[in-house]
Design a protein around this motif. Structure first.
Motif, PDB file in Angstrom:
ATOM      1  N   TYR A   1      15.916 -60.684 -30.355  1.00 44.49           N
ATOM      2  CA  TYR A   1      17.295 -60.204 -30.373  1.00 44.49           C
ATOM      3  C   TYR A   1      17.948 -60.445 -29.021  1.00 44.49           C
ATOM      4  O   TYR A   1      17.350 -60.166 -27.968  1.00 44.49           O
ATOM      5  CB  TYR A   1      17.335 -58.706 -30.675  1.00 44.49           C
ATOM      6  N   CYS A   2      19.187 -60.908 -29.068  1.00 49.57           N
ATOM      7  CA  CYS A   2      20.013 -60.996 -27.878  1.00 49.57           C
ATOM      8  C   CYS A   2      20.758 -59.679 -27.721  1.00 49.57           C
ATOM      9  O   CYS A   2      21.224 -59.106 -28.717  1.00 49.57           O
ATOM     10  CB  CYS A   2      20.997 -62.151 -28.025  1.00 49.57           C
ATOM     11  N   ALA A   3      20.882 -59.208 -26.496  1.00 45.70           N
ATOM     12  CA  ALA A   3      21.524 -57.920 -26.255  1.00 45.70           C
ATOM     13  C   ALA A   3      22.412 -57.996 -25.020  1.00 45.70           C
ATOM     14  O   ALA A   3      22.222 -58.863 -24.152  1.00 45.70           O
ATOM     15  CB  ALA A   3      20.475 -56.830 -26.090  1.00 45.70           C
ATOM     16  N   ALA A   4      23.356 -57.070 -24.944  1.00 44.55           N
ATOM     17  CA  ALA A   4      24.281 -57.059 -23.814  1.00 44.55           C
ATOM     18  C   ALA A   4      24.772 -55.651 -23.543  1.00 44.55           C
ATOM     19  O   ALA A   4      24.860 -54.823 -24.456  1.00 44.55           O
ATOM     20  CB  ALA A   4      25.469 -57.981 -24.103  1.00 44.55           C
ATOM     21  N   ASP A   5      25.110 -55.398 -22.271  1.00 43.36           N
ATOM     22  CA  ASP A   5      25.661 -54.095 -21.905  1.00 43.36           C
ATOM     23  C   ASP A   5      26.050 -54.131 -20.428  1.00 43.36           C
ATOM     24  O   ASP A   5      25.785 -55.121 -19.729  1.00 43.36           O
ATOM     25  CB  ASP A   5      24.657 -52.980 -22.152  1.00 43.36           C
ATOM     26  N   SER A   6      26.660 -53.068 -19.991  1.00 38.43           N
ATOM     27  CA  SER A   6      26.914 -52.867 -18.567  1.00 38.43           C
ATOM     28  C   SER A   6      25.816 -51.970 -18.037  1.00 38.43           C
ATOM     29  O   SER A   6      25.735 -50.796 -18.407  1.00 38.43           O
ATOM     30  CB  SER A   6      28.284 -52.216 -18.347  1.00 38.43           C
ATOM     31  N   ILE A   7      24.952 -52.528 -17.202  1.00 37.01           N
ATOM     32  CA  ILE A   7      23.741 -51.839 -16.770  1.00 37.01           C
ATOM     33  C   ILE A   7      23.565 -52.029 -15.270  1.00 37.01           C
ATOM     34  O   ILE A   7      23.850 -53.110 -14.739  1.00 37.01           O
ATOM     35  CB  ILE A   7      22.520 -52.381 -17.541  1.00 37.01           C
ATOM     36  N   VAL A   8      23.085 -50.982 -14.612  1.00 37.32           N
ATOM     37  CA  VAL A   8      22.835 -51.067 -13.180  1.00 37.32           C
ATOM     38  C   VAL A   8      21.914 -52.250 -12.900  1.00 37.32           C
ATOM     39  O   VAL A   8      20.892 -52.424 -13.550  1.00 37.32           O
ATOM     40  CB  VAL A   8      22.204 -49.762 -12.660  1.00 37.32           C
ATOM     41  N   ALA A   9      22.290 -53.049 -11.906  1.00 41.31           N
ATOM     42  CA  ALA A   9      21.590 -54.292 -11.645  1.00 41.31           C
ATOM     43  C   ALA A   9      20.242 -54.081 -10.962  1.00 41.31           C
ATOM     44  O   ALA A   9      19.952 -53.015 -10.432  1.00 41.31           O
ATOM     45  CB  ALA A   9      22.460 -55.188 -10.776  1.00 41.31           C
ATOM     46  N   GLY A  10      19.424 -55.136 -11.034  1.00 42.35           N
ATOM     47  CA  GLY A  10      18.215 -55.164 -10.226  1.00 42.35           C
ATOM     48  C   GLY A  10      16.917 -54.828 -10.918  1.00 42.35           C
ATOM     49  O   GLY A  10      15.948 -54.444 -10.259  1.00 42.35           O
ATOM     50  N   ARG A  11      16.859 -54.968 -12.245  1.00 39.20           N
ATOM     51  CA  ARG A  11      15.619 -54.597 -12.916  1.00 39.20           C
ATOM     52  C   ARG A  11      15.515 -55.218 -14.294  1.00 39.20           C
ATOM     53  O   ARG A  11      16.504 -55.673 -14.864  1.00 39.20           O
ATOM     54  CB  ARG A  11      15.543 -53.078 -13.054  1.00 39.20           C
ATOM     55  N   LEU A  12      14.287 -55.192 -14.833  1.00 36.43           N
ATOM     56  CA  LEU A  12      14.084 -55.537 -16.237  1.00 36.43           C
ATOM     57  C   LEU A  12      14.556 -54.343 -17.068  1.00 36.43           C
ATOM     58  O   LEU A  12      14.114 -53.221 -16.849  1.00 36.43           O
ATOM     59  CB  LEU A  12      12.602 -55.825 -16.497  1.00 36.43           C
ATOM     60  N   VAL A  13      15.446 -54.609 -17.993  1.00 38.29           N
ATOM     61  CA  VAL A  13      16.099 -53.534 -18.737  1.00 38.29           C
ATOM     62  C   VAL A  13      15.241 -53.079 -19.918  1.00 38.29           C
ATOM     63  O   VAL A  13      14.704 -53.896 -20.678  1.00 38.29           O
ATOM     64  CB  VAL A  13      17.476 -54.006 -19.241  1.00 38.29           C
ATOM     65  N   ASP A  14      15.133 -51.772 -20.063  1.00 33.41           N
ATOM     66  CA  ASP A  14      14.496 -51.202 -21.251  1.00 33.41           C
ATOM     67  C   ASP A  14      15.343 -51.576 -22.460  1.00 33.41           C
ATOM     68  O   ASP A  14      16.553 -51.325 -22.474  1.00 33.41           O
ATOM     69  CB  ASP A  14      14.434 -49.684 -21.101  1.00 33.41           C
ATOM     70  N   PRO A  15      14.759 -52.182 -23.492  1.00 33.84           N
ATOM     71  CA  PRO A  15      15.572 -52.664 -24.616  1.00 33.84           C
ATOM     72  C   PRO A  15      16.327 -51.565 -25.353  1.00 33.84           C
ATOM     73  O   PRO A  15      17.306 -51.844 -26.037  1.00 33.84           O
ATOM     74  CB  PRO A  15      14.553 -53.343 -25.528  1.00 33.84           C
ATOM     75  N   TYR A  16      15.906 -50.328 -25.204  1.00 29.90           N
ATOM     76  CA  TYR A  16      16.597 -49.225 -25.866  1.00 29.90           C
ATOM     77  C   TYR A  16      17.848 -48.793 -25.104  1.00 29.90           C
ATOM     78  O   TYR A  16      18.595 -47.931 -25.571  1.00 29.90           O
ATOM     79  CB  TYR A  16      15.649 -48.055 -26.079  1.00 29.90           C
ATOM     80  N   GLU A  17      18.114 -49.401 -23.953  1.00 30.63           N
ATOM     81  CA  GLU A  17      19.327 -49.081 -23.205  1.00 30.63           C
ATOM     82  C   GLU A  17      20.543 -49.864 -23.698  1.00 30.63           C
ATOM     83  O   GLU A  17      21.665 -49.463 -23.478  1.00 30.63           O
ATOM     84  CB  GLU A  17      19.131 -49.399 -21.722  1.00 30.63           C
ATOM     85  N   TYR A  18      20.301 -51.000 -24.345  1.00 24.45           N
ATOM     86  CA  TYR A  18      21.422 -51.829 -24.768  1.00 24.45           C
ATOM     87  C   TYR A  18      22.224 -51.155 -25.876  1.00 24.45           C
ATOM     88  O   TYR A  18      21.663 -50.550 -26.794  1.00 24.45           O
ATOM     89  CB  TYR A  18      20.925 -53.176 -25.285  1.00 24.45           C
ATOM     90  N   ASN A  19      23.531 -51.305 -25.817  1.00 24.65           N
ATOM     91  CA  ASN A  19      24.410 -50.781 -26.862  1.00 24.65           C
ATOM     92  C   ASN A  19      24.883 -51.851 -27.838  1.00 24.65           C
ATOM     93  O   ASN A  19      25.479 -51.535 -28.866  1.00 24.65           O
ATOM     94  CB  ASN A  19      25.627 -50.094 -26.243  1.00 24.65           C
TER      95      ASN A  19
END
Length: 125
Positions: A95-113
């Motif tokens: 899945y491709c995902a997108a959001d506005s997220i604090v930079a500098g890390r691998l994002v937890d996939p459950y954070e994407y909206n």
């Protein structure tokens, strides 16, 4: 919310390559981070990689480092995932995902909206 459309999945043998693409079709400027996560049957979402679109910084899960590469084509509002050295354990829906997220890390996939419908990747041994 950002609408996303993935393409490029398929079936390959172990050691093969695939390239996934993700195009934003709505509100492409409302996010600063785009990424990929995957989910195998009966499993939780697993982060694969993400890219911060303003500075191009990239982050990868340990399981794909050195094999997968994430990149962007800003002019086309597209993010891609080059997958080399595929293994059977990479089999999942991606899945491709997108959001506005604090930079500098691998994002937890459950954070994407926002995320797309996904594309299936199957790797046979």
């Amino acid at each position: 919310q950002t609408d996303l459309v993935e393409s490029g999945g398929g079936s390959v043998q172990a050691g093969g390559s695939l390239r996934l693409s993700c195009r934003t079709v709505k509100n492409p400027y409302s996010t600063n981070c785009m990424g990929w996560f995957r989910m195998a049957p009966g499993q939780k979402r697993e982060a694969v990689a993400n890219i911060y679109t303003e500075d191009g910084s990239t982050y990868y899960a340990d399981s794909v480092k050195g094999r997968f590469t994430i990149g962007q084509d800003s002019a086309k509002n597209t993010v891609w995932l080059q997958m080399d050295g595929l293994q059977p354990e990479d089999t999942a829906r991606y899945y491709c995902a997108a959001d506005s997220i604090v930079a500098g890390r691998l994002v937890d996939p459950y954070e994407y909206n926002s995320w797309g419908p996904g594309t299936q990747v199957t790797v046979s041994s």
